[in-house]
Motif scaffolding. Structure first.
Motif, PDB file in Angstrom:
ATOM      1  N   ALA A  85       5.276  73.734 -32.807  1.00  0.00           N
ATOM      2  CA  ALA A  85       6.153  73.389 -31.720  1.00  0.00           C
ATOM      3  C   ALA A  85       5.336  72.612 -30.607  1.00  0.00           C
ATOM      4  O   ALA A  85       5.929  71.840 -29.942  1.00  0.00           O
ATOM      5  N   LEU A  86       4.139  72.997 -30.511  1.00  0.00           N
ATOM      6  CA  LEU A  86       3.340  71.933 -29.619  1.00  0.00           C
ATOM      7  C   LEU A  86       3.138  70.678 -29.759  1.00  0.00           C
ATOM      8  O   LEU A  86       3.592  69.731 -29.368  1.00  0.00           O
ATOM      9  N   GLN A  87       3.310  70.518 -31.544  1.00  0.00           N
ATOM     10  CA  GLN A  87       3.159  69.209 -31.751  1.00  0.00           C
ATOM     11  C   GLN A  87       4.610  68.476 -31.592  1.00  0.00           C
ATOM     12  O   GLN A  87       4.515  67.197 -31.260  1.00  0.00           O
ATOM     13  N   GLU A  88       5.736  69.011 -31.844  1.00  0.00           N
ATOM     14  CA  GLU A  88       6.896  68.601 -31.846  1.00  0.00           C
ATOM     15  C   GLU A  88       6.947  68.207 -30.244  1.00  0.00           C
ATOM     16  O   GLU A  88       7.453  67.111 -29.984  1.00  0.00           O
ATOM     17  N   GLN A  89       6.743  68.973 -29.387  1.00  0.00           N
ATOM     18  CA  GLN A  89       6.787  68.732 -28.077  1.00  0.00           C
ATOM     19  C   GLN A  89       5.964  67.604 -27.408  1.00  0.00           C
ATOM     20  O   GLN A  89       6.376  66.749 -26.905  1.00  0.00           O
ATOM     21  N   LEU A  90       4.679  67.332 -28.114  1.00  0.00           N
ATOM     22  CA  LEU A  90       3.694  66.334 -27.704  1.00  0.00           C
ATOM     23  C   LEU A  90       4.365  65.060 -28.290  1.00  0.00           C
ATOM     24  O   LEU A  90       4.558  64.272 -27.636  1.00  0.00           O
ATOM     25  N   THR A  91       4.866  65.356 -29.466  1.00  0.00           N
ATOM     26  CA  THR A  91       5.517  63.800 -30.077  1.00  0.00           C
ATOM     27  C   THR A  91       6.859  63.489 -29.227  1.00  0.00           C
ATOM     28  O   THR A  91       6.750  62.344 -29.029  1.00  0.00           O
ATOM     29  N   SER A  92       7.768  64.211 -29.031  1.00  0.00           N
ATOM     30  CA  SER A  92       8.673  63.846 -28.240  1.00  0.00           C
ATOM     31  C   SER A  92       8.510  63.318 -26.879  1.00  0.00           C
ATOM     32  O   SER A  92       8.985  62.118 -26.726  1.00  0.00           O
ATOM     33  N   THR A  93       7.343  63.894 -26.102  1.00  0.00           N
ATOM     34  CA  THR A  93       6.898  63.498 -24.925  1.00  0.00           C
ATOM     35  C   THR A  93       6.578  62.122 -24.981  1.00  0.00           C
ATOM     36  O   THR A  93       6.725  61.081 -24.181  1.00  0.00           O
ATOM     37  N   VAL A  94       5.646  61.855 -26.148  1.00  0.00           N
ATOM     38  CA  VAL A  94       4.802  60.405 -26.177  1.00  0.00           C
ATOM     39  C   VAL A  94       6.109  59.465 -26.586  1.00  0.00           C
ATOM     40  O   VAL A  94       6.247  58.606 -26.094  1.00  0.00           O
ATOM     41  N   GLN A  95       6.887  59.952 -27.228  1.00  0.00           N
ATOM     42  CA  GLN A  95       8.057  58.856 -27.763  1.00  0.00           C
ATOM     43  C   GLN A  95       8.823  58.516 -26.697  1.00  0.00           C
ATOM     44  O   GLN A  95       9.349  57.335 -26.217  1.00  0.00           O
ATOM     45  N   GLU A  96       9.093  59.343 -25.575  1.00  0.00           N
ATOM     46  CA  GLU A  96       9.914  59.182 -24.507  1.00  0.00           C
ATOM     47  C   GLU A  96       9.123  58.318 -23.521  1.00  0.00           C
ATOM     48  O   GLU A  96       9.613  57.333 -22.799  1.00  0.00           O
ATOM     49  N   ILE A  97       7.802  58.463 -23.391  1.00  0.00           N
ATOM     50  CA  ILE A  97       6.990  57.496 -22.625  1.00  0.00           C
ATOM     51  C   ILE A  97       7.014  56.156 -22.960  1.00  0.00           C
ATOM     52  O   ILE A  97       7.118  55.278 -22.432  1.00  0.00           O
ATOM     53  N   GLY A  98       6.873  56.149 -24.466  1.00  0.00           N
ATOM     54  CA  GLY A  98       7.044  54.701 -24.906  1.00  0.00           C
ATOM     55  C   GLY A  98       8.332  54.043 -24.838  1.00  0.00           C
ATOM     56  O   GLY A  98       8.203  52.838 -24.759  1.00  0.00           O
ATOM     57  N   HIS A  99       9.463  54.990 -24.886  1.00  0.00           N
ATOM     58  CA  HIS A  99      10.801  54.147 -24.546  1.00  0.00           C
ATOM     59  C   HIS A  99      10.889  53.678 -23.168  1.00  0.00           C
ATOM     60  O   HIS A  99      11.630  52.724 -22.776  1.00  0.00           O
ATOM     61  N   LEU A 100      10.090  54.248 -22.227  1.00  0.00           N
ATOM     62  CA  LEU A 100      10.037  53.751 -20.589  1.00  0.00           C
ATOM     63  C   LEU A 100       9.186  52.331 -20.617  1.00  0.00           C
ATOM     64  O   LEU A 100       9.311  51.765 -19.214  1.00  0.00           O
ATOM     65  N   ILE A 101       8.326  51.898 -21.384  1.00  0.00           N
ATOM     66  CA  ILE A 101       7.354  51.028 -20.930  1.00  0.00           C
ATOM     67  C   ILE A 101       8.062  49.761 -20.678  1.00  0.00           C
ATOM     68  O   ILE A 101       7.923  49.188 -19.867  1.00  0.00           O
ATOM     69  N   ASP A 102       8.864  49.421 -21.577  1.00  0.00           N
ATOM     70  CA  ASP A 102       9.728  48.013 -21.396  1.00  0.00           C
ATOM     71  C   ASP A 102      10.750  48.102 -20.288  1.00  0.00           C
ATOM     72  O   ASP A 102      10.753  47.017 -19.560  1.00  0.00           O
ATOM     73  N   PRO A 103      11.417  48.928 -20.075  1.00  0.00           N
ATOM     74  CA  PRO A 103      12.186  49.120 -18.818  1.00  0.00           C
ATOM     75  C   PRO A 103      11.511  48.974 -17.479  1.00  0.00           C
ATOM     76  O   PRO A 103      11.779  48.178 -16.454  1.00  0.00           O
ATOM     77  N   ILE A 104      10.279  49.740 -17.446  1.00  0.00           N
ATOM     78  CA  ILE A 104       9.439  49.509 -16.177  1.00  0.00           C
ATOM     79  C   ILE A 104       8.999  48.143 -16.274  1.00  0.00           C
ATOM     80  O   ILE A 104       8.896  47.745 -14.945  1.00  0.00           O
ATOM     81  N   SER A 105       8.454  47.497 -17.348  1.00  0.00           N
ATOM     82  CA  SER A 105       7.980  46.250 -17.206  1.00  0.00           C
ATOM     83  C   SER A 105       9.076  45.466 -16.835  1.00  0.00           C
ATOM     84  O   SER A 105       8.981  44.282 -16.027  1.00  0.00           O
ATOM     85  N   THR A 106      10.371  45.391 -17.254  1.00  0.00           N
ATOM     86  CA  THR A 106      11.440  44.695 -16.595  1.00  0.00           C
ATOM     87  C   THR A 106      11.950  44.730 -15.430  1.00  0.00           C
ATOM     88  O   THR A 106      12.001  43.898 -14.577  1.00  0.00           O
ATOM     89  N   ALA A 107      11.710  46.206 -14.694  1.00  0.00           N
ATOM     90  CA  ALA A 107      12.252  46.382 -13.329  1.00  0.00           C
ATOM     91  C   ALA A 107      10.907  45.792 -12.568  1.00  0.00           C
ATOM     92  O   ALA A 107      11.450  45.279 -11.429  1.00  0.00           O
ATOM     93  N   ALA A 108       9.618  45.976 -12.880  1.00  0.00           N
ATOM     94  CA  ALA A 108       8.586  45.267 -12.002  1.00  0.00           C
ATOM     95  C   ALA A 108       8.746  43.898 -12.075  1.00  0.00           C
ATOM     96  O   ALA A 108       8.140  43.385 -10.818  1.00  0.00           O
ATOM     97  N   ARG A 109       9.326  43.164 -12.794  1.00  0.00           N
ATOM     98  CA  ARG A 109       9.235  41.767 -12.956  1.00  0.00           C
ATOM     99  C   ARG A 109      10.520  41.180 -12.094  1.00  0.00           C
ATOM    100  O   ARG A 109      10.740  39.866 -11.997  1.00  0.00           O
ATOM    101  N   GLY A 110      11.623  42.179 -12.183  1.00  0.00           N
ATOM    102  CA  GLY A 110      12.896  41.436 -11.518  1.00  0.00           C
ATOM    103  C   GLY A 110      13.802  42.349 -11.218  1.00  0.00           C
ATOM    104  O   GLY A 110      14.909  41.873 -10.831  1.00  0.00           O
ATOM    105  N   GLU A 111      13.871  43.746 -11.385  1.00  0.00           N
ATOM    106  CA  GLU A 111      14.754  44.627 -10.905  1.00  0.00           C
ATOM    107  C   GLU A 111      14.420  45.543  -9.924  1.00  0.00           C
ATOM    108  O   GLU A 111      13.981  46.776 -10.348  1.00  0.00           O
ATOM    109  N   ALA A 112      14.150  45.318  -8.831  1.00  0.00           N
ATOM    110  CA  ALA A 112      13.617  46.247  -7.794  1.00  0.00           C
ATOM    111  C   ALA A 112      14.070  47.542  -7.805  1.00  0.00           C
ATOM    112  O   ALA A 112      13.870  48.610  -7.428  1.00  0.00           O
ATOM    113  N   ALA A 113      15.672  47.290  -7.837  1.00  0.00           N
ATOM    114  CA  ALA A 113      16.589  48.643  -7.581  1.00  0.00           C
ATOM    115  C   ALA A 113      16.417  49.766  -8.593  1.00  0.00           C
ATOM    116  O   ALA A 113      16.446  50.755  -8.375  1.00  0.00           O
TER     117      ALA A 113
END
Length: 1423
Positions: A596-624
């Motif tokens: 259960a801990l490994q599944e929780q850790l895996t899902s959390t890391v995956q969600e963090i990975g999914h946010l990398i590109d949106p944050i990068s895009t927002a930091a370059r041109g989508e302030a809102a």
């Protein structure tokens, strides 16, 4: 009332867009709402009308449901279908009546009707003369204009209030409009000119239309207060009324100086004030940082305008005063818009706010178009309409129907609902067809205004009005409407400083303009000047406050700071856990399982990975969006740390514990770096200096995510837990549907892993994890393949097959996990093998689908390969031409080929156009264009070579010029094909498309240059000039490639780089000489050698600069001076060209200055090369260095040949010599290297001999002319012996490989090479300095050659020995035959012994004869 009204409005849409059951429920709701409205209405007539209209809806709905039932029973009955349509239309009419009975709506409709009736006064052919004086009319117009503008503001405010308020406001507005219209007509009566009257009436019509739009917008807002952009549209309509009034007053009135401008400005400020009331919708498309820039620019303009207002009041310059007031008004409106947009962005950027989204269509636009079309159609059919009014109405109809069709097209392309898509397309067709029919009748009416044509026009308007009404009703579906933003309380609080500053600015600006209006009339009023100064200070302070508020409230900054603090806290927690793990004190979590801990850790890391590109895009041109994304990211790290520490606490292996904790800490630190970079970027697209840091931080964070995911999958697979891997594959499959090319080598990767998974069960865990990673990467790479593939069926096939492959991988990973748990289960093993086979088959299907959708790219690759071959062939042809051996096969002249060359070149230009357009077309067209261009360039090179040959070998320079021209075309085509391949399927604004356009321009330039060269070939007076122009263009293109950021495929040595700079020096001297002589032959020769010298220098410069051992500083210096040398040489050639055109002594003198610039750059290049080499640098032109290099190369080649010979075995055939000695190339290469070394050594020996002669140590005349020369000339003869021995070695190697000689001859030749090399070294030592560095290097190189030769001898001897051992002799079984076989063998042995004895005697005689001719001192040394 509003609640009941909204219920009725909702029923209107439910009835048309929902099933029968929901319609029945909606009818109940309608009945309740109608009773509620009637009960809350004080007017009995209005209550009765509401109930009557609701009753009509109920009765019509019952009949409609009945007719729908009948139509379902007999679906093919046309009569029942017609009755159903009629009943539906009646219900729609009843619903409209019901809505119109609502309080406030009827009053708005009456106001609209009143405005329409009043506007008919404007249709008079002649304006009656005014009964009032001009002053009275002017004063009345100003007063009524102010009243109408105030009424417009009241309508705007009332639309947000109750229905009774809207009713009162709309009634007052229509009354004020009527009075204003009368005042305007009075002013028109005072206008003497007919054209001016028409202009005034036109402005009144504009005000009428703007007023109608204002009431429609107010009605729409009162109908649906939450509709997207409704408030903005209402504000825009009110501003349109104000602008129209201003235009009319500007046209009609001649007020006191400056009063008109001040009044216009005040009205404009009043119109924009509504933007600050409730900014929950975007005001414009500006980004937050665009708002800041807009505020800064407009504040500067406002400051200048305020100073101008004060100054012009003092000087009495009324014209300048009016201009300054206008500029101030525009700046204040711009400041207000920027403040409103900035406050909206600040509100929606709060994490608790929800941003709205744009609707599929704008219902207000459709409603306005419907209203305009209906009014235009009424004017068309009005008997009193003039021809000009008919044409004006036709123009309005065409304009609005075109806008509706375009809106339908955009909506159909954006929606994913197939029913809505079809309906929009069909509605657009109906509107377009109806408009086309109406236009035909209008044309007929314009030709003849008869009653018959007017009736036809009336009939044609009915289908158009019906189609537009149906389309408007459909577009009003709430599913298509925009959703306004929901600003949280925190967001509203963040907005307040900006709004307060903007309101203060508007208030103080209004007072300032009013004060300035009185001052311009009476500038000598001191108290008023004091008031003006006070208002000016207030405006300045409020703008400063506005700028400060906008900068302080930049979206995302507060959230970034909070997130940084949270992640820093998480890093401290993970560090504490790491310290506990190091000291073996990490407490284990017993409340949850490891899985259960490994599944929780895996899902959390995956969600963090999914946010990398949106944050990068927002930091370059989508302030809102920045605040939302960083808050989400920081929210995942606390559960990440908890799960990671929990997993580590349950692991027994200390190393695994530390790996988990360290990788988690790395991920947190990379996220922290990402947040710092994002905060610095802030969503500002113009902060380009931060974008690289954001991209780097995103890449580091992705790598950290990948590392921890690999570790998680490996840890899970070790115990057969594959749940996380299955989720990863499923997630990758989902991304494929979003639909870069798939990795073609994926098939081999999968097949290799399938095989290992079956044969090595203990490795199943790691292999399953690797399969998961590989499929995830494959799916990511495949997202664009399906999108760019043509036709669409291929793209769908790719997407489907990649997803099927994902299913196969899931089954495979699951079986691997099962087999890992029970490794001895044979049934599971068979299933695993079957799954592996299935995956392999599906990989093959993916590859086949890719190849089917990749025709154009494959054709480009093939064409590029063909063009590369053509370029290499042209290089060979240039060598033949330079050598003077390129001759025609018959007595043709160049004129016989000229037309063919020109025709083929023009065909290539057409192919170039097809190639460029093919990048934006399908794969089929791209393939056709690539194949055609490759075929045409082949034909062009063939005809150019024939033309060059026809010139004759007596003019090789002209031949080279012509072939170089077509070579430039081929190189440009190769670049164009490569650019086309990269740009295929890309968007028009993609960078690769700009590269494609640049390559196409170069291609056209080079083809044009070829055509000019062809025309100048037979003109002896200009062909040199043309050749020089082509060379200059070629060098510029080479310089462009040199300056690109592409890293060369291979590197070269500094020695080779320096050697190439020698050609620059020679070419420079030739260029100066050609400029002085001005002969065309010299110019052509200069052009040819310049092209090659510069091209070779640039190539080797870049290759040497990018050598791995060269540091950045030296690389930059080499590239800079390479560019400087080339630009200097281009200037030199251009000056030579200038001298040819104007051969004056002054121009020729400047050639020396140009050449000095080139020479200086060459000197810097050589120094850069020395810096590349470092302290180990030697002169590459030194013959000793060349000899050392060549001897070492020869030694290496001989070593390779020896090793190859040791590995060879003879074939196992009776009495058949082994012919597999495949080392001919190595031996020949060694021979070439030794020959080159010999040449260098001869130069060195000659120099040494001259030195010895000069010193008197050696005589210049040989001592004995009869000697064989082995020792008489020292170094020279010794070097010649090496050359002779090498030649013998080469001949022996060839003969041995071809089976014509034995290994003994090869051994003897190799021994002679070693002996002659030893003699060479002895000769070098005779009278040379034994301690010199050159002698040490030559000694080492010579020893290497001797050692390699000895190894070759041993290898050949071993091969010969093995051959003797391995020879198989077939022994005959019969007695007589066996005796004969023995006798023949003995005979051959005796013959060989006799031949051996004779050979020994011959060798002894040769040595005795040579011994007689040796000098006496050598005989003693020998003894």
């Amino acid at each position: 009332q509003l609640q009941h009204y909204c219920l009725i409005h909702c029923f209107f849409f439910c009835f048309f867009f929902h099933p029968i059951q929901e319609t029945a429920q909606a009818l109940k709701t309608l009945a309740q709402a109608a009773r509620g409205v009637a009960a809350s209405t004080t007017d009995p007539k209005a209550a009765a009308a509401m109930l009557d209209s609701a009753r009509d809806v109920m009765e019509g709905s019952a009949l409609l449901i009945h007719e729908a039932k009948e139509a379902l029973i007999s679906p093919g009955d046309a009569e029942s279908q017609q009755r159903l349509a009629q009943v539906a239309k009646a219900v729609s009419h009843s619903l409209n009546n019901c809505v119109n009975c609502l309080p406030g709506q009827k009053d708005v409709d009456m106001a609209l009707k009143s405005i329409g009736e009043a506007s008919k006064k404007l249709l008079l052919e002649t304006i009656p003369p005014s009964s009032k004086s001009f002053q009275e009319a002017q004063s009345e117009l100003n007063q009524t204009a102010a009243d109408l503008n105030q009424s417009a503001g009241e309508v705007v405010h009332a639309s947000r209030g109750s229905s009774s308020q809207l009713a009162v406001a709309s009634g007052k507005f229509s009354q004020d409009f009527d009075e204003f219209l009368d005042a305007g007509i009075e002013m028109a009566g005072h206008t003497p000119k007919k054209d001016d009257q028409i202009q005034v009436i036109g402005n009144l019509k504009n005000i009428s239309m703007a007023s109608s739009k204002l009431l429609l917008a107010a009605k729409s807002l009162s109908v649906d207060p939450g509709a997207a952009n409704a408030k903005n549209l209402l504000a825009a309509a009110a501003r349109a009324v104000t602008d129209s009034i201003n235009q009319l007053i500007t046209l009609c009135t001649q007020q006191a100086p400056g009063q008109k401008e001040c009044d216009n400005a005040l009205r404009e400020l009043e119109a924009v004030r509504g933007m600050l009331d409730n900014p929950n919708e975007p005001v414009s498309d500006l980004s937050y940082f665009d708002c800041i820039e807009s505020v800064m620019e407009n504040s500067k303009v406002l400051g200048e305008s305020m100073a101008g207002i004060s100054q012009n009041c003092k000087t009495g310059d009324v014209t300048a005063f009016g201009e300054c007031v206008g500029s101030a008004s525009k700046a204040l409106c711009g400041l207000t818009e920027a403040a409103g947009q900035a406050s909206y962005l600040v509100g929606v950027s709060d994490p608790n706010s929800q941003a709205g989204h744009q609707g599929l269509v704008d219902p207000i636009q459709f409603a306005k178009a419907n209203q305009a079309i209906q009014m235009a159609c009424q004017n068309l059919v009005d008997p009193d309409s003039s021809p000009s009014q008919v044409l004006s109405a036709a123009t309005i109809v065409a304009k609005h129907t075109s806008a509706l069709c375009n809106a339908c097209r955009l909506a159909s392309s954006k929606t994913a609902n197939p029913v809505a898509k079809r309906h929009f397309v069909q509605s657009a067709k109906e509107v377009a067809n109806s408009t086309a029919n109406l236009v035909k009748t209008i044309k007929a009416l314009d030709g003849d205004f008869s009653e018959e044509n007017r009736n036809k026009c009336r009939v044609a308007t009915a289908p158009l009005i019906e189609a537009v009404e149906n389309l408007t009703t459909f577009a009003s579906n709430p599913e298509f409407a925009s959703v306004p933003a929901q600003i949280s309380n925190e967001g509203s609080a963040a907005q307040e400083p900006i709004l307060q500053s903007a309101r203060s600015m508007l208030d103080s600006s209004t007072h300032l303009l009013k004060t300035a209006r009185s001052l311009v009339i009476n500038p000598k009023d001191p108290p008023t000047w004091s008031v003006l100064a006070g208002h000016s200070r207030t405006v300045s302070d409020s703008i400063k406050s506005l700028i400060t508020a906008i900068r302080d409230k930049a979206p995302g900054q507060r959230e970034c700071d909070t997130s940084i603090d949270n992640i820093n806290k998480c890093i401290r927690d993970i560090e504490q856990a790491s310290l506990a793990a190091v000291s073996q004190n990490l407490p284990s979590r017993d409340d949850i399982s490891l899985e259960a801990l490994q599944e929780q850790l895996t899902s959390t890391v995956q969600e963090i990975g999914h946010l990398i590109d949106p944050i990068s895009t927002a930091a370059r041109g989508e302030a809102a969006q920045l605040g939302h994304k960083v808050t989400q990211l920081a929210g995942y790290f606390e559960p990440l740390i908890t799960a990671s520490v929990g997993v580590a606490s349950k692991l027994k292996d200390h190393q695994q514990q530390m790996t988990f904790l360290d990788q988690t800490k790395t991920l947190a630190e990379s996220a922290l770096q990402m947040l710092y970079a994002a905060k610095e970027g802030g969503g500002n697209p113009k902060a380009c200096h931060t974008h690289d840091a954001i991209a780097e931080a995103a890449q580091l964070m992705k790598e950290a995510v990948d590392d921890i995911m690999v570790t998680l999958n490996e840890a899970a697979s070790e115990v057969g837990m594959v749940g996380g891997m299955v989720d990863s594959i499923a997630d990758a499959m989902g991304k494929v549907s979003l639909c870069s090319l798939l990795w073609i080598d994926s098939h081999s990767v999968f097949f290799h892993q399938m095989t290992k998974s079956v044969t090595c069960p203990e490795e199943l865990g790691g292999l399953a994890s690797q399969v998961t990673v590989d499929y995830s990467q494959l799916a990511l790479q495949g997202r664009l393949a399906a999108h760019t593939a043509e036709p669409e069926e291929i793209g769908f096939q790719i997407k489907t097959r990649v997803q099927e492959l994902g299913h196969g991988c899931i089954f495979l990973v699951q079986k691997a996990g099962a087999l890992q748990i029970t490794p001895s289960d044979s049934f599971t093993k068979r299933e695993l093998i079957e799954c592996a086979r299935n995956v392999t088959e599906k990989v093959s299907l993916v590859l086949s689908a890719l190849q089917a959708g990749n025709k154009g790219t494959q054709a480009c690759i093939t064409a590029a390969s063909a063009v590369s071959g053509i370029i290499a062939d042209l290089d060979t042809t240039i060598m033949f031409a330079s050598a003077g051996t390129l001759n025609a096969e018959n007595d043709e002249s160049f004129a016989d080929h000229r037309e063919n060359i020109l025709k083929t070149a023009k065909a290539l230009v057409e192919d170039t156009k097809m190639l460029v357009s093919g990048a934006a077309s399908g794969q089929d067209k791209l393939a056709q264009a690539a194949q055609s261009s490759a075929k045409t360039i082949t034909q062009l090179t063939d005809v150019v070579k024939l033309g060059a040959a026809s010139i004759g070998s007596d003019d090789p320079e002209t031949q080279v010029v012509l072939i170089n021209a077509v070579k430039d075309v081929a190189k440009a085509l190769a670049e164009l094909i490569g650019a086309t391949k990269c740009a295929a399927g890309k968007a028009a604004d993609d960078p690769s498309m700009y590269q494609l356009k640049g390559a196409a321009k170069v291609m056209v330039t080079n083809v044009t240059s070829l055509l000019k060269t062809v025309k100048a070939v037979e003109d002896e007076a200009t062909r040199g000039t043309r050749a020089l122009e082509a060379t200059i263009e070629c060098i510029k293109q080479e310089l462009t490639l040199f300056q690109s950021r592409d890293i060369p495929d291979k590197s070269t040595t500094p020695e080779e780089f320096i050697r190439m700079t020698k050609g620059i020096t020679t070419a420079t001297a030739k260029a100066v000489a050609a400029g002085n002589s001005a002969r065309q032959e010299d110019i052509i020769h200069t052009a040819n050698i310049s092209r090659k010298a510069i091209s070779d220098m640039l190539t080797t410069c870049k290759q040497a600069a990018y050598h791995p051992e060269v540091n950045d500083e030296v690389r930059h210096r080499a590239l800079m001076f390479g560019r400087e040398c080339t630009t200097g040489y281009i200037d030199l050639l251009e000056h030579v060209l200038l001298v040819l055109q104007k051969p004056t002594p002054e121009q020729k003198q400047q050639l020396a200055a140009c050449s000095k610039r080139v020479a200086g750059a060459v000197t810097e290049l050589i120094q850069s090369a020395e810096a590349m080499k470092g302290s180990e640098w030697v002169d590459p032109e030194d013959p000793t260095v060349i000899a050392e290099t060549e001897l070492l190369g020869a030694a290496a080649s001989i070593e390779a040949a020896a090793k190859k010979l040791e590995q060879l075995k003879p074939r196992a055939k009776p009495k058949q010599a082994d012919e597999t000695l495949d080392f001919e190339e190595q031996i020949l290469e060694a021979a070439k290297s030794i020959a080159a070394a010999t040449s260098a050594l001869v130069k060195s020996a000659s120099a040494a001999q001259r030195e010895l002669v000069a010193q008197g140590k050696v005589g210049s005349i040989p001592a004995n002319a009869v000697d064989d020369g082995q020792w008489s000339q020292g170094l020279i003869s010794a070097a010649r012996m090496v050359a002779a021995a090498t030649s013998n070695l080469c001949e022996a190697a060839n003969a041995s490989v071809q089976g014509h000689a034995s290994e003994e001859k090869l051994i003897s030749s190799a021994k002679q090479v070693a002996a002659s090399t030893a003699q060479l070294l002895v000769a070098c030592k005779v009278k040379a300095d034994q301690d010199s560095e050159a002698m040490r290097r030559l000694q080492a190189a010579g020893n290497a050659v001797k050692r390699a030769s000895d190894n070759l001898v041993r290898a050949a001897q071993k091969a010969a020995f093995d051959k003797v051992d391995d020879d198989n002799v077939v022994v005959k079984t019969k007695f007589v035959g066996g005796i004969a076989q023995i006798i023949a063998a003995q005979e051959e042995m005796l013959r060989k012994e006799r031949e051996l004895e004779e050979a020994r005697k011959k060798l002894a005689q040769i040595r005795q004869q040579q011994y007689k001719f040796l000098p006496s001192e050598l005989r003693e040394d020998d003894n």
